[in-house]
Scaffold this motif. Structure first.
Motif, PDB file in Angstrom:
ATOM      1  N   GLY A  74       0.795  -1.219   0.000  1.00  0.00           N
ATOM      2  CA  GLY A  74       0.000   0.000   0.000  1.00  0.00           C
ATOM      3  C   GLY A  74       0.825   1.264   0.000  1.00  0.00           C
ATOM      4  N   ILE A  75       2.134   1.124   0.174  1.00  0.00           N
ATOM      5  CA  ILE A  75       3.068   2.241   0.078  1.00  0.00           C
ATOM      6  C   ILE A  75       4.333   1.745  -0.602  1.00  0.00           C
ATOM      7  CG2 ILE A  75       2.270   3.453   2.137  1.00  0.00           C
ATOM      8  CD1 ILE A  75       4.829   2.299   3.531  1.00  0.00           C
ATOM      9  N   THR A  76       5.184   2.690  -0.998  1.00  0.00           N
ATOM     10  CA  THR A  76       6.485   2.368  -1.577  1.00  0.00           C
ATOM     11  C   THR A  76       7.552   2.836  -0.601  1.00  0.00           C
ATOM     12  OG1 THR A  76       5.587   2.630  -3.809  1.00  0.00           O
ATOM     13  CG2 THR A  76       7.983   2.666  -3.569  1.00  0.00           C
ATOM     14  N   VAL A  77       8.281   1.905  -0.013  1.00  0.00           N
ATOM     15  CA  VAL A  77       9.199   2.263   1.075  1.00  0.00           C
ATOM     16  C   VAL A  77      10.294   3.214   0.618  1.00  0.00           C
ATOM     17  CG1 VAL A  77       8.728   0.144   2.349  1.00  0.00           C
ATOM     18  CG2 VAL A  77      10.655   0.221   0.758  1.00  0.00           C
ATOM     19  N   SER A  78      10.642   3.171  -0.663  1.00  0.00           N
ATOM     20  CA  SER A  78      11.733   4.023  -1.141  1.00  0.00           C
ATOM     21  C   SER A  78      11.337   5.494  -1.213  1.00  0.00           C
ATOM     22  CB  SER A  78      12.209   3.555  -2.522  1.00  0.00           C
ATOM     23  OG  SER A  78      11.172   3.678  -3.468  1.00  0.00           O
ATOM     24  N   THR A  79      10.054   5.787  -1.152  1.00  0.00           N
ATOM     25  CA  THR A  79       9.580   7.165  -1.290  1.00  0.00           C
ATOM     26  C   THR A  79       9.101   7.756   0.027  1.00  0.00           C
ATOM     27  OG1 THR A  79       7.299   6.517  -1.800  1.00  0.00           O
ATOM     28  CG2 THR A  79       8.850   6.683  -3.647  1.00  0.00           C
ATOM     29  N   ARG A  80       9.286   7.026   1.127  1.00  0.00           N
ATOM     30  CA  ARG A  80       8.786   7.468   2.433  1.00  0.00           C
ATOM     31  C   ARG A  80       9.905   7.550   3.454  1.00  0.00           C
ATOM     32  NH1 ARG A  80       3.201   6.954   3.325  1.00  0.00           N
ATOM     33  NH2 ARG A  80       2.149   6.514   1.360  1.00  0.00           N
ATOM     34  N   CYS A  81       9.686   8.387   4.463  1.00  0.00           N
ATOM     35  CA  CYS A  81      10.451   8.223   5.694  1.00  0.00           C
ATOM     36  C   CYS A  81      10.001   6.896   6.288  1.00  0.00           C
ATOM     37  CB  CYS A  81      10.134   9.323   6.696  1.00  0.00           C
ATOM     38  SG  CYS A  81      10.898  10.913   6.395  1.00  0.00           S
ATOM     39  N   MET A  82      10.972   6.042   6.615  1.00  0.00           N
ATOM     40  CA  MET A  82      10.686   4.773   7.271  1.00  0.00           C
ATOM     41  C   MET A  82      11.521   4.702   8.545  1.00  0.00           C
ATOM     42  SD  MET A  82       8.548   3.235   5.219  1.00  0.00           S
ATOM     43  CE  MET A  82       8.529   1.597   5.953  1.00  0.00           C
ATOM     44  N   ALA A  83      11.019   3.996   9.522  1.00  0.00           N
ATOM     45  CA  ALA A  83      11.734   3.979  10.793  1.00  0.00           C
ATOM     46  C   ALA A  83      11.456   2.704  11.570  1.00  0.00           C
ATOM     47  CB  ALA A  83      11.335   5.181  11.640  1.00  0.00           C
ATOM     48  N   TRP A  84      12.352   2.428  12.501  1.00  0.00           N
ATOM     49  CA  TRP A  84      12.166   1.378  13.494  1.00  0.00           C
ATOM     50  C   TRP A  84      12.087   2.041  14.866  1.00  0.00           C
ATOM     51  CZ3 TRP A  84      11.147  -3.607  12.438  1.00  0.00           C
ATOM     52  CH2 TRP A  84      11.473  -4.078  11.162  1.00  0.00           C
ATOM     53  N   PHE A  85      11.125   1.598  15.646  1.00  0.00           N
ATOM     54  CA  PHE A  85      10.962   2.023  17.024  1.00  0.00           C
ATOM     55  C   PHE A  85      10.992   0.779  17.899  1.00  0.00           C
ATOM     56  CE2 PHE A  85       9.397   6.484  16.758  1.00  0.00           C
ATOM     57  CZ  PHE A  85       9.259   6.589  15.387  1.00  0.00           C
ATOM     58  N   ARG A  86      11.133   0.993  19.188  1.00  0.00           N
ATOM     59  CA  ARG A  86      11.000  -0.111  20.122  1.00  0.00           C
ATOM     60  C   ARG A  86      10.354   0.401  21.397  1.00  0.00           C
ATOM     61  NH1 ARG A  86      17.384  -1.426  21.544  1.00  0.00           N
ATOM     62  NH2 ARG A  86      17.834   0.481  22.741  1.00  0.00           N
ATOM     63  N   GLN A  87       9.709  -0.515  22.092  1.00  0.00           N
ATOM     64  CA  GLN A  87       8.981  -0.119  23.292  1.00  0.00           C
ATOM     65  C   GLN A  87       8.951  -1.261  24.289  1.00  0.00           C
ATOM     66  OE1 GLN A  87       4.908   1.115  22.623  1.00  0.00           O
ATOM     67  NE2 GLN A  87       4.937   2.408  24.458  1.00  0.00           N
ATOM     68  N   ALA A  88       9.349  -0.951  25.503  1.00  0.00           N
ATOM     69  CA  ALA A  88       9.252  -1.901  26.603  1.00  0.00           C
ATOM     70  C   ALA A  88       7.935  -1.661  27.335  1.00  0.00           C
ATOM     71  CB  ALA A  88      10.428  -1.719  27.553  1.00  0.00           C
ATOM     72  N   PRO A  89       7.385  -2.673  27.970  1.00  0.00           N
ATOM     73  CA  PRO A  89       6.127  -2.510  28.699  1.00  0.00           C
ATOM     74  C   PRO A  89       6.212  -1.390  29.721  1.00  0.00           C
ATOM     75  CG  PRO A  89       6.702  -4.823  28.536  1.00  0.00           C
ATOM     76  CD  PRO A  89       7.882  -4.059  28.020  1.00  0.00           C
ATOM     77  N   GLY A  90       5.233  -0.499  29.686  1.00  0.00           N
ATOM     78  CA  GLY A  90       5.182   0.590  30.650  1.00  0.00           C
ATOM     79  C   GLY A  90       6.119   1.740  30.365  1.00  0.00           C
ATOM     80  N   LYS A  91       6.827   1.688  29.241  1.00  0.00           N
ATOM     81  CA  LYS A  91       7.761   2.750  28.915  1.00  0.00           C
ATOM     82  C   LYS A  91       7.368   3.414  27.605  1.00  0.00           C
ATOM     83  CE  LYS A  91      11.776   0.986  31.386  1.00  0.00           C
ATOM     84  NZ  LYS A  91      13.239   0.717  31.313  1.00  0.00           N
ATOM     85  N   GLU A  92       7.943   4.604  27.373  1.00  0.00           N
ATOM     86  CA  GLU A  92       7.655   5.306  26.135  1.00  0.00           C
ATOM     87  C   GLU A  92       8.332   4.620  24.956  1.00  0.00           C
ATOM     88  OE1 GLU A  92       7.186   9.878  27.838  1.00  0.00           O
ATOM     89  OE2 GLU A  92       8.545   9.434  26.198  1.00  0.00           O
ATOM     90  N   ARG A  93       7.697   4.790  23.797  1.00  0.00           N
ATOM     91  CA  ARG A  93       8.284   4.259  22.578  1.00  0.00           C
ATOM     92  C   ARG A  93       9.573   5.013  22.259  1.00  0.00           C
ATOM     93  NH1 ARG A  93       4.009   3.142  17.989  1.00  0.00           N
ATOM     94  NH2 ARG A  93       3.365   1.683  19.612  1.00  0.00           N
TER      95      ARG A  93
END
Length: 125
Positions: free
Chosen positions: A26-45
């Protein structure tokens, strides 16, 4: 409809490696800002890594906590985002999420509109 499907998480011993994948539709990754996030339980992303669109140079940005150990990349032909994680530490144990942005802007600081379901990474000491 945008879909982001992460895979590649799992359990590994400290010092080991994993590669996360994020297959996009549904999108083209080469034309977008793409990112990885991580989140621990009870903590901010937490932002882990981002990559600019090809037309913006494809610059990559990393959190200090992962710099030198993690590498974000994409395969345009497969429309897939990756996160290569080396020298893993127990504190890297969290859920990891792939994200895609709508529109332009600074990829490291902007808000992301589309999210995957996450993949769990567990690093044992």
């Amino acid at each position: 409809q945008v879909q982001l499907v992460e895979s590649g998480g799992g359990s590994v011993q400290a010092g080991g490696s994993l590669r996360l994948s994020c297959a996009a539709s549904g999108i083209t990754v080469s034309t977008r800002c793409m990112a990885w996030f991580r989140q621990a339980p009870g903590k901010e992303r937490e932002r882990v890594a981002s990559i600019y669109p090809v037309y913006a140079g494809g610059t990559t940005v990393y959190a200090d906590s992962v710099k030198g150990r993690f590498t974000v990349s994409r395969d345009n032909a497969k429309n897939t985002l990756y996160l290569q994680m080396n020298s893993l530490k127990p504190e890297d144990t969290v859920m990891y999420y792939c994200a895609a942005a709508v529109g332009g802007g600074a990829c490291w600081t902007r808000t992301y509109e589309h999210w995957g379901q996450g993949t769990q990474v567990t690093v044992s000491s």
